[in-house]
Design a protein around this motif. Structure first.
Motif, PDB file in Angstrom:
ATOM      1  N   TYR A  93     -20.032  26.100 -26.647  1.00  0.00           N
ATOM      2  CA  TYR A  93     -18.801  26.622 -26.060  1.00  0.00           C
ATOM      3  C   TYR A  93     -17.983  25.471 -25.477  1.00  0.00           C
ATOM      4  CZ  TYR A  93     -20.294  31.435 -26.634  1.00  0.00           C
ATOM      5  OH  TYR A  93     -20.665  32.644 -27.168  1.00  0.00           O
ATOM      6  N   TYR A  94     -16.705  25.466 -25.812  1.00  0.00           N
ATOM      7  CA  TYR A  94     -15.798  24.414 -25.387  1.00  0.00           C
ATOM      8  C   TYR A  94     -14.663  24.989 -24.550  1.00  0.00           C
ATOM      9  CZ  TYR A  94     -17.981  21.668 -29.104  1.00  0.00           C
ATOM     10  OH  TYR A  94     -18.874  21.018 -29.919  1.00  0.00           O
ATOM     11  N   CYS A  95     -14.296  24.256 -23.536  1.00  0.00           N
ATOM     12  CA  CYS A  95     -13.117  24.544 -22.740  1.00  0.00           C
ATOM     13  C   CYS A  95     -11.971  23.709 -23.296  1.00  0.00           C
ATOM     14  CB  CYS A  95     -13.428  24.158 -21.293  1.00  0.00           C
ATOM     15  SG  CYS A  95     -12.054  24.194 -20.160  1.00  0.00           S
ATOM     16  N   ALA A  96     -10.765  24.268 -23.308  1.00  0.00           N
ATOM     17  CA  ALA A  96      -9.622  23.557 -23.857  1.00  0.00           C
ATOM     18  C   ALA A  96      -8.372  23.859 -23.048  1.00  0.00           C
ATOM     19  CB  ALA A  96      -9.403  23.944 -25.315  1.00  0.00           C
ATOM     20  N   ALA A  97      -7.422  22.936 -23.121  1.00  0.00           N
ATOM     21  CA  ALA A  97      -6.152  23.118 -22.424  1.00  0.00           C
ATOM     22  C   ALA A  97      -5.025  22.587 -23.294  1.00  0.00           C
ATOM     23  CB  ALA A  97      -6.166  22.392 -21.085  1.00  0.00           C
ATOM     24  N   GLY A  98      -3.876  23.244 -23.198  1.00  0.00           N
ATOM     25  CA  GLY A  98      -2.728  22.812 -23.977  1.00  0.00           C
ATOM     26  C   GLY A  98      -1.498  23.616 -23.618  1.00  0.00           C
ATOM     27  N   LEU A  99      -0.396  23.257 -24.245  1.00  0.00           N
ATOM     28  CA  LEU A  99       0.860  23.933 -23.947  1.00  0.00           C
ATOM     29  C   LEU A  99       0.906  25.313 -24.615  1.00  0.00           C
ATOM     30  CD1 LEU A  99       3.300  20.929 -24.369  1.00  0.00           C
ATOM     31  CD2 LEU A  99       2.518  21.963 -22.238  1.00  0.00           C
ATOM     32  N   SER A 100       1.658  26.186 -24.017  1.00  0.00           N
ATOM     33  CA  SER A 100       1.842  27.505 -24.616  1.00  0.00           C
ATOM     34  C   SER A 100       2.913  27.455 -25.695  1.00  0.00           C
ATOM     35  CB  SER A 100       2.234  28.516 -23.538  1.00  0.00           C
ATOM     36  OG  SER A 100       3.517  28.187 -23.022  1.00  0.00           O
ATOM     37  N   PHE A 101       2.955  28.489 -26.504  1.00  0.00           N
ATOM     38  CA  PHE A 101       3.984  28.633 -27.522  1.00  0.00           C
ATOM     39  C   PHE A 101       4.745  29.912 -27.217  1.00  0.00           C
ATOM     40  CE2 PHE A 101       3.154  25.320 -30.645  1.00  0.00           C
ATOM     41  CZ  PHE A 101       1.942  24.840 -30.194  1.00  0.00           C
ATOM     42  N   GLY A 102       5.976  29.742 -26.783  1.00  0.00           N
ATOM     43  CA  GLY A 102       6.764  30.914 -26.407  1.00  0.00           C
ATOM     44  C   GLY A 102       6.158  31.668 -25.245  1.00  0.00           C
ATOM     45  N   TYR A 112      -4.426  23.240 -28.897  1.00  0.00           N
ATOM     46  CA  TYR A 112      -4.983  22.700 -27.661  1.00  0.00           C
ATOM     47  C   TYR A 112      -5.254  21.213 -27.798  1.00  0.00           C
ATOM     48  CZ  TYR A 112      -5.129  27.497 -26.297  1.00  0.00           C
ATOM     49  OH  TYR A 112      -4.745  28.777 -25.981  1.00  0.00           O
ATOM     50  N   ARG A 113      -4.683  20.475 -26.867  1.00  0.00           N
ATOM     51  CA  ARG A 113      -4.741  19.014 -26.944  1.00  0.00           C
ATOM     52  C   ARG A 113      -5.970  18.445 -26.242  1.00  0.00           C
ATOM     53  NH1 ARG A 113      -0.120  14.967 -24.421  1.00  0.00           N
ATOM     54  NH2 ARG A 113      -1.165  13.019 -24.956  1.00  0.00           N
ATOM     55  N   HIS A 114      -6.393  19.114 -25.190  1.00  0.00           N
ATOM     56  CA  HIS A 114      -7.462  18.566 -24.356  1.00  0.00           C
ATOM     57  C   HIS A 114      -8.714  19.423 -24.488  1.00  0.00           C
ATOM     58  CE1 HIS A 114      -4.344  16.100 -22.582  1.00  0.00           C
ATOM     59  NE2 HIS A 114      -3.647  17.192 -22.322  1.00  0.00           N
ATOM     60  N   TRP A 115      -9.854  18.742 -24.627  1.00  0.00           N
ATOM     61  CA  TRP A 115     -11.123  19.446 -24.856  1.00  0.00           C
ATOM     62  C   TRP A 115     -12.228  18.878 -23.977  1.00  0.00           C
ATOM     63  CZ3 TRP A 115     -11.644  23.562 -28.170  1.00  0.00           C
ATOM     64  CH2 TRP A 115     -10.540  23.842 -28.983  1.00  0.00           C
ATOM     65  N   GLY A 116     -13.116  19.757 -23.566  1.00  0.00           N
ATOM     66  CA  GLY A 116     -14.321  19.306 -22.891  1.00  0.00           C
ATOM     67  C   GLY A 116     -15.385  18.936 -23.908  1.00  0.00           C
ATOM     68  N   GLN A 117     -16.530  18.515 -23.400  1.00  0.00           N
ATOM     69  CA  GLN A 117     -17.628  18.074 -24.258  1.00  0.00           C
ATOM     70  C   GLN A 117     -18.448  19.240 -24.800  1.00  0.00           C
ATOM     71  OE1 GLN A 117     -18.248  14.774 -25.247  1.00  0.00           O
ATOM     72  NE2 GLN A 117     -16.161  14.699 -24.436  1.00  0.00           N
ATOM     73  N   GLY A 118     -18.332  20.383 -24.187  1.00  0.00           N
ATOM     74  CA  GLY A 118     -19.051  21.553 -24.662  1.00  0.00           C
ATOM     75  C   GLY A 118     -20.311  21.828 -23.861  1.00  0.00           C
ATOM     76  N   THR A 119     -20.705  23.095 -23.846  1.00  0.00           N
ATOM     77  CA  THR A 119     -21.951  23.511 -23.215  1.00  0.00           C
ATOM     78  C   THR A 119     -22.619  24.518 -24.156  1.00  0.00           C
ATOM     79  OG1 THR A 119     -22.936  24.382 -21.167  1.00  0.00           O
ATOM     80  CG2 THR A 119     -20.842  25.360 -21.832  1.00  0.00           C
ATOM     81  N   GLN A 120     -23.903  24.313 -24.384  1.00  0.00           N
ATOM     82  CA  GLN A 120     -24.621  25.132 -25.367  1.00  0.00           C
ATOM     83  C   GLN A 120     -25.061  26.453 -24.752  1.00  0.00           C
ATOM     84  OE1 GLN A 120     -25.253  24.564 -28.692  1.00  0.00           O
ATOM     85  NE2 GLN A 120     -26.277  26.561 -28.792  1.00  0.00           N
ATOM     86  N   VAL A 121     -24.832  27.522 -25.507  1.00  0.00           N
ATOM     87  CA  VAL A 121     -25.328  28.845 -25.139  1.00  0.00           C
ATOM     88  C   VAL A 121     -26.250  29.316 -26.260  1.00  0.00           C
ATOM     89  CG1 VAL A 121     -24.710  31.264 -24.786  1.00  0.00           C
ATOM     90  CG2 VAL A 121     -23.324  29.450 -23.756  1.00  0.00           C
TER      91      VAL A 121
END
Length: 125
Positions: A93-102, A112-121
């Motif tokens: 599972y990854y967390c991400a952040a970025g600009l919205s569209f409309g 999404y431009r920015h990503w975390g390293q992920g955490t396993q589930v």
């Protein structure tokens, strides 16, 4: 530069619950969309749920009714509460952040431009 750090993954039996957290820091844009994505090796990255900066959510059909996405601005933290987990939920599972569209936060990973390293589930039967 934006940093996203996930935590909360682990192993659980089917029917159990986990809560993922993602703390953001750095050069943050308060208008960013944030979202959770997941990926199984060999498969495309799937958009699980997203949330706008003012709290509007979009939850994917495979997890609707079981997963809840939320923001706690005071702690710079995004959460994903996962209930009634099934083996189909096993993924990174990854967390991400970025600009919205409309003004909308689509569950599409290229947005999404920015990503975390992920955490396993991992969910076992």
């Amino acid at each position: 530069q934006v940093q996203l750090v996930e935590s909360g993954g682990g192993s659980v039996q089917a029917g159990g619950s986990l809560r993922l957290s993602c703390v953001h820091s750095g050069d943050w844009n308060p208008k960013y969309c944030m979202g959770w994505f997941r990926q199984v090796p060999g498969n495309e990255r799937e958009g699980v749920a997203t949330i706008t900066s003012d709290g509007r959510e979009d939850v994917g059909p495979s997890v609707k009714g079981r997963f809840t996405i939320s923001l706690e601005d005071a702690k710079n933290t995004l959460y994903l509460q996962m209930n009634n987990l099934t083996t189909e939920d096993t993924a990174m599972y990854y967390c991400a952040a970025g600009l919205s569209f409309g003004g909308y936060c689509y569950r599409l990973s290229p947005n999404y431009r920015h990503w975390g390293q992920g955490t396993q589930v991992t969910v076992s039967s």
